[in-house]
Design a protein around this motif. Structure first.
Motif, mmCIF file in Angstrom:
data_model
loop_
_atom_site.group_PDB
_atom_site.id
_atom_site.type_symbol
_atom_site.label_atom_id
_atom_site.label_comp_id
_atom_site.label_asym_id
_atom_site.label_seq_id
_atom_site.Cartn_x
_atom_site.Cartn_y
_atom_site.Cartn_z
ATOM 1 N N MET A 167 1.451 -5.612 -8.169
ATOM 2 C CA MET A 167 0.260 -4.824 -7.846
ATOM 3 C C MET A 167 0.379 -4.212 -6.452
ATOM 4 O O MET A 167 -0.038 -3.064 -6.232
ATOM 5 C CB MET A 167 -0.999 -5.694 -7.933
ATOM 6 N N LEU A 168 0.947 -4.951 -5.494
ATOM 7 C CA LEU A 168 1.175 -4.393 -4.157
ATOM 8 C C LEU A 168 2.053 -3.149 -4.246
ATOM 9 O O LEU A 168 1.799 -2.135 -3.587
ATOM 10 C CB LEU A 168 1.856 -5.424 -3.253
ATOM 11 N N ARG A 169 3.108 -3.248 -5.058
ATOM 12 C CA ARG A 169 4.037 -2.126 -5.231
ATOM 13 C C ARG A 169 3.327 -0.930 -5.861
ATOM 14 O O ARG A 169 3.468 0.216 -5.405
ATOM 15 C CB ARG A 169 5.211 -2.567 -6.102
ATOM 16 N N ILE A 170 2.532 -1.185 -6.899
ATOM 17 C CA ILE A 170 1.825 -0.108 -7.600
ATOM 18 C C ILE A 170 0.811 0.561 -6.674
ATOM 19 O O ILE A 170 0.741 1.789 -6.591
ATOM 20 C CB ILE A 170 1.137 -0.657 -8.870
ATOM 21 N N PHE A 171 0.015 -0.244 -5.974
ATOM 22 C CA PHE A 171 -0.960 0.318 -5.029
ATOM 23 C C PHE A 171 -0.253 1.161 -3.964
ATOM 24 O O PHE A 171 -0.738 2.223 -3.580
ATOM 25 C CB PHE A 171 -1.761 -0.795 -4.357
ATOM 26 N N GLY A 172 0.890 0.668 -3.477
ATOM 27 C CA GLY A 172 1.637 1.395 -2.445
ATOM 28 C C GLY A 172 2.055 2.768 -2.924
ATOM 29 O O GLY A 172 1.996 3.757 -2.177
ATOM 30 N N LYS A 173 2.475 2.868 -4.182
ATOM 31 C CA LYS A 173 2.885 4.162 -4.737
ATOM 32 C C LYS A 173 1.692 5.098 -4.918
ATOM 33 O O LYS A 173 1.864 6.318 -4.997
ATOM 34 C CB LYS A 173 3.594 3.955 -6.076
#
Length: 791
Positions: free
Chosen positions: A470-476
């Motif tokens: 989720m951190l990765r997705i939010f970052g994108k």
């Protein structure tokens, strides 16, 4: 004969045992480390885990190369002449005792300011005063206490830890042995008989034994070491049943071929270790991918002001900055890269980097380090080194700025892990006793299968992999969060507080008109240069509206939080801000957003702003008001109250003329009522409120809002998606709970088949890592599908 154990390292003491302070030591090195710890009140180290230390290495003259200044300069990440910061890879870090002693380095030497351990990476970040303790002396001190760092001259310019390929080697050894043992077992599987087969049967069995040796004593050694250290500390960790299962299979199989009882279970043994390592390898690769995506492929939405060769200023993203670029750093902005000060009155606060809050004054030509905060007006600098995203992430996550927000899922996982091993061992023992009376031929199979099939690994993996993805997705999506705990906090928010100016309004479309006396050229130039130093949204709007003037270095600049700014050049003095601040106390009950100006203590006039609200503000507030309480706390006057009442849902609380301190106290009062508060602000003027809230989000619109106070940074273009991001956080929590349920169901079903004797150990060995892999796959696919729906 009783074997004497060393009090420090736990190793066997030979005939030359050293007796000191009523304790036995195997060598002078261990005795010296004990003496250092006890004389510096660090003997609690041995209470955390007995015999946790390592025998110190002899390092005399080994680190003489650290006397070279050019090598030190490339190894350290920060060096202002007084304080240095270095990240060191220490292979011996392995337990809570290691963490405790390394994070108490300041007790071993007064020059050490702070030290923080990154346990998974075996890294320690040490901040120290290099005038009293050189890097060489620091490294030697670490080596003396048994924590010698790994420093390679081959890649010192990169200063990174070596790649650990041990898991790949162990996986290769286990796979090779497993394949060969399966091949040698074919005659036994198919009960092939004949002179040739019978003649070589014994040889084949002993060959299987030989192939199993490197698997047990090399490939599976981490499980034995972890289990041993856990038992030595009176902790039953999850590696205990695995190590016990491997040990029982090896001993049973060895006895079978020694006494010709049968072929043994070498295929199950090597298959077990191979599939366990395969599962671990898959988890490691997936986690590394998530970390890489977060650190290098999604960027902080931070705008930096770059000065072009023609003197024009432009906004650029932090990851577009190149060596040689000239940057403008405004008052209270964080310096994003290492560079050289060109001009301006630099007063840098490096507390974000080093923890030391005393500001450092610098002159033109001095080096400036990333992470410092400019405290006195605007400065210009030239970039020496581009910044890595991972370094910004590391700075942001610095333990100095961590809020005390524990992870509920981590607590739950820890609770399950502690009880799980005891339950598994009890079930295995009871089932073995039962089968010893009922059918002794199944006894060892049942015992081993129970130990292997039941594993809380899948439970432990659910939260970190879901939240990490989720951190990765939010970052994108240009919504960058500090850590996984922020997602947990975001999922339970029940109150949302918004700032107005620069948060729900946009400077790009705001109209401004001037009412009052005309400004002279000198006054307008001084006003422009004073505004240039400020990062407040209204200051930025005014600065971009005023016509071009020559850049000047102010003699004096002050920003009065919640009131205004003032600048001085020679005999001229200008104030910009509220009516009372500039000396126009007669003006009251304004119904518009205004900024007043006075020059040389003479009131000149005011700039009237006609605010433009962000696209989607009404929908965001409407959606959020259905699920939680929403409010606006603005430092501005109530001039836009009627407009906001028409724009926002009925009942939305609107509070105006709120100073930063008022906002902080309001949030604190809500938290005392057990409210979970989200604060959305501009990152600088709302720093106190952002830090106090459960989750603080800074909105970035051509502004450098990078601050340790906030938990998240959101690009202004994504403001309309805020409610969807909160809902996504709630769904992520549901995915974790579903993963917990699946994992518990797997363990119950697996234990049933194992206890009833229907499960062979090799099948258990395949299913056990598959359960972990299935959880990782489930959480990754679920979060990715959810991420595709986000804009």
């Amino acid at each position: 004969m009783n074997i004497v154990k060393c009090y420090h390292c736990g190793g066997d003491c030979d005939m030359s045992t050293i007796f000191f302070d009523d304790k036995d030591f195997c060598c002078n090195g261990c005795k010296t480390v004990y003496d250092i710890f006890s004389s510096n009140n660090l003997s609690y180290y041995y209470d955390l885990q007995s015999s946790a230390g390592a025998t110190p290495s002899v390092v005399k003259d080994k680190y003489n190369f650290l006397d070279e200044e050019d090598i030190v300069e490339k190894l350290v990440e920060f060096n202002d002449g007084n304080i240095q910061i270095i990240n060191l890879y220490i292979p011996h870090i392995h337990c809570s005792s290691c963490i405790w002693v390394l994070e108490n380095m300041n007790k071993l030497h007064d020059a050490v300011i702070s030290s923080f351990v990154d346990f998974p990476k075996k890294m320690v970040r040490i901040t120290y005063k290099n005038k009293f303790l050189s890097l060489k002396e620091l490294v030697v001190l670490l080596a003396k206490i048994g924590y010698e760092p790994y420093i390679s001259l081959d890649d010192y310019g990169k200063a990174k830890q070596p790649t650990d390929r041990s898991l790949i080697y162990k996986l290769g050894v286990a796979g090779f042995a497993f394949g060969n043992i399966m091949f040698l077992s074919f005659p036994e599987y198919f009960e092939v008989s004949g002179f040739w087969i019978d003649q070589y049967k014994v040889l084949f069995r002993w060959l299987m034994f030989v192939f199993s040796l490197p698997v047990v004593f090399y490939a599976a050694q981490d499980y034995f070491i972890s289990a041993y250290k856990g038992l030595r500390s009176n902790i039953l960790n999850i590696d205990v049943p695995i190590a016990l299962g491997v040990f029982v299979l090896f001993v049973r199989s060895t006895l079978e071929i020694m006494f010709d009882w049968g072929t043994g279970f070498f295929d199950s043994l090597t298959g077990l270790v191979f599939f366990l390592l395969l599962g671990k390898f898959f988890q490691q690769k997936t986690y590394s991918f998530l970390s890489f995506e977060r650190d290098y492929k999604s960027y902080f939405p931070i705008a930096i002001t770059r000065i072009l060769k023609n003197g024009k200023e432009e906004n650029a993203q932090v990851y577009d900055i190149k060596v040689g670029d000239r940057l403008l750093i405004r008052n209270e902005e964080l310096i994003p890269v290492d560079g050289i000060l060109i001009n301006g009155n630099a007063q840098i606060d490096y507390s974000f980097v080093s923890g030391e809050s005393e500001a450092v004054r610098l002159a033109s030509g001095d080096k400036i380090f990333a992470g410092g905060k400019q405290l006195s007006g605007a400065i210009e600098m030239e970039v020496l080194k581009t910044i890595s995203q991972s370094y910004l992430t590391q700075l942001w996550g610095n333990a100095v700025f961590q809020k005390d927000k524990s992870s509920s899922f981590q607590t739950l996982t820890d609770r399950i892990g502690k009880r799980f091993t005891i339950a598994v061992l009890s079930i295995a023992l009871i089932a073995t006793i039962f089968w010893s009376f009922y059918d002794s031929s199944k006894m060892f199979n049942v015992f081993t299968a129970v130990l292997i099939i039941a594993c809380p690994c899948a439970i432990a993996l659910a939260a970190p992999f879901t939240l990490g993805n989720m951190l990765r997705i939010f970052g994108k999506k240009k919504f960058y969060l500090k850590d996984t705990r922020t997602i947990e906090q975001l999922a339970v928010i029940d109150t949302a507080i918004f700032d107005k100016t620069g948060t729900i309004t946009t400077a790009k479309k705001s109209a401004v008109c001037y009412e009052g006396l005309g400004l002279t050229l000198d006054e307008e130039s001084l006003l422009k240069n004073t505004l240039r130093a400020s990062n407040h949204p209204l200051s930025r709007t005014l600065y971009s509206m005023l016509k071009e003037h020559d850049i000047m270095i102010l003699d004096d600049y002050h920003e009065h939080l919640g009131k205004g700014i003032e600048g001085r050049k020679a005999a001229n003095h200008i104030k910009v801000g509220s009516a009372i601040f500039v000396g126009n106390a007669s003006e009251k009950n304004m119904v518009k957003t205004v900024v007043h100006v006075s020059a040389n203590d003479e009131y000149k006039g005011r700039f009237v702003f006609h605010n433009e609200y962000r696209k989607g503000v009404s929908q965001v507030f409407k959606s959020m008001a259905e699920k939680m309480n929403v409010a606006i706390l603005s430092g501005d006057n109530a001039g836009e109250k009627s407009r906001l009442e028409g724009l926002l849902p009925k009942g939305t609380l609107l509070l105006f003329n709120q100073k930063p301190k008022n906002k902080l106290e309001y949030i604190k009062a809500l938290q005392e009522q057990n409210k979970k508060v989200l604060m959305v602000g501009d990152g600088l003027n709302d720093a106190g409120a952002l830090a106090q809230s459960n989750v603080g989000i800074a909105i970035s619109e051509n502004v450098n809002v990078f601050s340790p106070a906030c938990d998240g940074i959101m690009d202004a273009s994504k403001f309309g998606q805020l409610h969807h991001y909160i809902l996504a956080s709630k769904k992520a929590m549901k995915i974790i709970k579903m993963s917990f349920t699946l994992s518990l169901a797997y363990n119950i079903v697996g234990l049933y088949f194992a206890v009833t004797g229907q499960l062979q150990p090799v099948i258990a060995a395949i299913l056990m890592p598959l359960s972990s892999i299935s959880i990782v796959v489930f959480t990754t696919i679920s979060t990715n599908l959810m991420g595709r729906k986000l804009k």
